[in-house]
Write a protein that holds these residues in place. Structure first.
Motif, PDB file in Angstrom:
ATOM      1  N   PHE A 254     132.524 -42.878 188.943  1.00  0.00           N
ATOM      2  CA  PHE A 254     132.950 -42.952 190.332  1.00  0.00           C
ATOM      3  C   PHE A 254     134.372 -43.520 190.366  1.00  0.00           C
ATOM      4  CE2 PHE A 254     128.370 -43.208 190.226  1.00  0.00           C
ATOM      5  CZ  PHE A 254     127.953 -42.439 191.313  1.00  0.00           C
ATOM      6  N   ASP A 256     135.418 -46.207 191.626  1.00  0.00           N
ATOM      7  CA  ASP A 256     135.481 -47.667 191.543  1.00  0.00           C
ATOM      8  C   ASP A 256     134.502 -48.293 190.558  1.00  0.00           C
ATOM      9  OD1 ASP A 256     133.315 -46.910 193.051  1.00  0.00           O
ATOM     10  OD2 ASP A 256     133.472 -48.556 194.487  1.00  0.00           O
ATOM     11  N   THR A 275     130.322 -36.540 186.705  1.00  0.00           N
ATOM     12  CA  THR A 275     130.954 -36.948 187.949  1.00  0.00           C
ATOM     13  C   THR A 275     130.818 -35.776 188.917  1.00  0.00           C
ATOM     14  OG1 THR A 275     132.875 -38.003 188.955  1.00  0.00           O
ATOM     15  CG2 THR A 275     133.316 -36.200 187.409  1.00  0.00           C
ATOM     16  N   ARG A 278     134.199 -34.797 194.665  1.00  0.00           N
ATOM     17  CA  ARG A 278     134.109 -35.575 195.897  1.00  0.00           C
ATOM     18  C   ARG A 278     135.494 -36.105 196.276  1.00  0.00           C
ATOM     19  NH1 ARG A 278     129.857 -33.507 195.803  1.00  0.00           N
ATOM     20  NH2 ARG A 278     127.773 -34.430 195.958  1.00  0.00           N
ATOM     21  N   ASP A 282     133.566 -39.116 200.944  1.00  0.00           N
ATOM     22  CA  ASP A 282     132.293 -39.479 200.300  1.00  0.00           C
ATOM     23  C   ASP A 282     132.422 -40.687 199.382  1.00  0.00           C
ATOM     24  OD1 ASP A 282     130.682 -37.020 201.138  1.00  0.00           O
ATOM     25  OD2 ASP A 282     132.374 -36.081 200.106  1.00  0.00           O
ATOM     26  N   TRP A 283     133.618 -40.911 198.876  1.00  0.00           N
ATOM     27  CA  TRP A 283     133.850 -41.930 197.863  1.00  0.00           C
ATOM     28  C   TRP A 283     134.859 -42.951 198.343  1.00  0.00           C
ATOM     29  CZ3 TRP A 283     134.878 -38.614 192.837  1.00  0.00           C
ATOM     30  CH2 TRP A 283     133.654 -38.372 192.190  1.00  0.00           C
ATOM     31  N   LYS A 284     134.966 -44.027 197.601  1.00  0.00           N
ATOM     32  CA  LYS A 284     136.033 -44.996 197.834  1.00  0.00           C
ATOM     33  C   LYS A 284     137.249 -44.576 197.006  1.00  0.00           C
ATOM     34  CE  LYS A 284     132.788 -48.802 198.589  1.00  0.00           C
ATOM     35  NZ  LYS A 284     132.325 -50.139 198.108  1.00  0.00           N
ATOM     36  N   MET A 290     139.201 -41.146 190.567  1.00  0.00           N
ATOM     37  CA  MET A 290     138.041 -41.136 189.661  1.00  0.00           C
ATOM     38  C   MET A 290     138.487 -40.878 188.228  1.00  0.00           C
ATOM     39  SD  MET A 290     136.063 -38.866 187.801  1.00  0.00           S
ATOM     40  CE  MET A 290     136.450 -37.310 188.597  1.00  0.00           C
TER      41      MET A 290
END
Length: 312
Positions: A254, A256, A275, A278, A282-284, A290
């Protein structure tokens, strides 16, 4: 060619090439001497006008110099790309692919009844090399920056696609394929396979095979079931549609953090990393965030990313 840390990258391949080229030079010199002996030690006559022979091959020293320059330029490009994309370290270079692919078997505990003749299900490729494999699932996010980043960094990866999100922009994945990425099967609609009937699973798996053949010109040989869930019917159907292997994953990346399947929360030779396509919705973070995260983990632990299809 074995991988080398960034500081020694140019030196290792060049030394290897030097040994090979010096050996070639000795053989070449012996051959020339032998040819001279067959003519009484005299230099063969020059061809008549209009009957010139083929151009002379480059001398070993020239070939070595050209190879060293090629290695230097490639490493300089990797260093520049790592700086451009704000990687913590320059990625390590994977060794040459094995001459013979390793034998893949189903991981213990992942078997199905009567599955000996079915495609193997595994999370790690058997190898002693310090390499791991990066795989991306579904196809929801279509970030052009990802294609540029991975190409400039020369990092291989594999994509497992689901049509329900890919069909929004087949062209994006055709560009990815043209850049050397292998596109594999992740079903039509990303449904939970064990909850479907045999015919429903067949439509999901074989239907995706048909779609990929139509859109990308090739039927995949690798299949990853959604959520990593499957039953005997899943593997039987996959095999009937041309699937040879079912790679799952040993860890997940991810922007983070990393998540681990193994108790020691670490990488191992041959591990497959999962992975997803995204973005910030959807993600930080983004796809490029990533990649920065996963490559820091991989490089810090002394691993290089290799191409999955070279081993499976």
């Amino acid at each position: 060619m074995k991988w080398h840390r960034p500081g020694s990258l140019a030196r290792g391949p060049v030394c290897t090439a030097l040994v090979a080229l010096l050996a070639a030079a000795v053989v070449s010199g012996c051959a020339a001497e032998g040819a001279g002996g067959n003519t009484g030690g005299k230099r063969p006559a020059s061809p008549a006008a209009g009957q010139d022979g083929p151009p002379a091959k480059a001398a070993p020293a020239e070939a070595l110099s050209a190879y060293a320059e090629k290695v230097r330029r490639k490493q300089a490009a990797r260093v520049a790309a790592a700086k451009k994309w704000r990687l913590a370290k320059v990625p390590l270079v994977a060794p040459e692919p094995p001459a013979v692919k390793p034998r893949i078997t189903t991981r213990k505990g992942f078997e199905v009844t009567g599955g000996d003749a079915l495609p193997p299900v595994f999370t790690t490729v058997p190898t002693k090399e310090r390499v791991v494999f990066l795989t991306m699932d579904d196809g929801a996010e279509k970030d052009p920056a990802l294609l540029r980043m991975m190409t400039e960094l020369d990092i291989p990866y594999s994509a497992f696609l689901s049509d329900y999100v890919v069909k929004e922009d087949y062209g994006y994945f055709k560009k990815m394929q043209a850049l050397g990425v292998t596109l594999s099967n992740h079903t039509l609609n990303h449904r939970y396979m064990p909850g479907l009937s045999y015919d429903q699973q067949k439509r999901e798996i074989c239907g995706q095979q048909d779609m990929m053949a139509k859109q990308f010109g090739k039927r995949p040989t690798l299949f990853r079931p959604p959520y990593g869930n499957y039953n005997r019917d899943t593997l039987r159907i996959a095999k009937s549609c041309g699937i040879k292997a079912v790679p799952l994953w040993a860890s997940e990346a991810f922007p983070d953090h990393m998540e681990w399947r193994e108790w020691d929360r670490d990488l191992h030779p041959g591990d497959i990393i999962l992975t997803h396509f995204r973005g910030p919705g959807d993600w930080k973070g983004s796809m490029t965030d990533m990649i920065r995260r996963v490559m820091k983990t991989v490089t810090d632990k002394g691993y290089a990313v290799a191409r999955l299809e070279d081993y499976v």
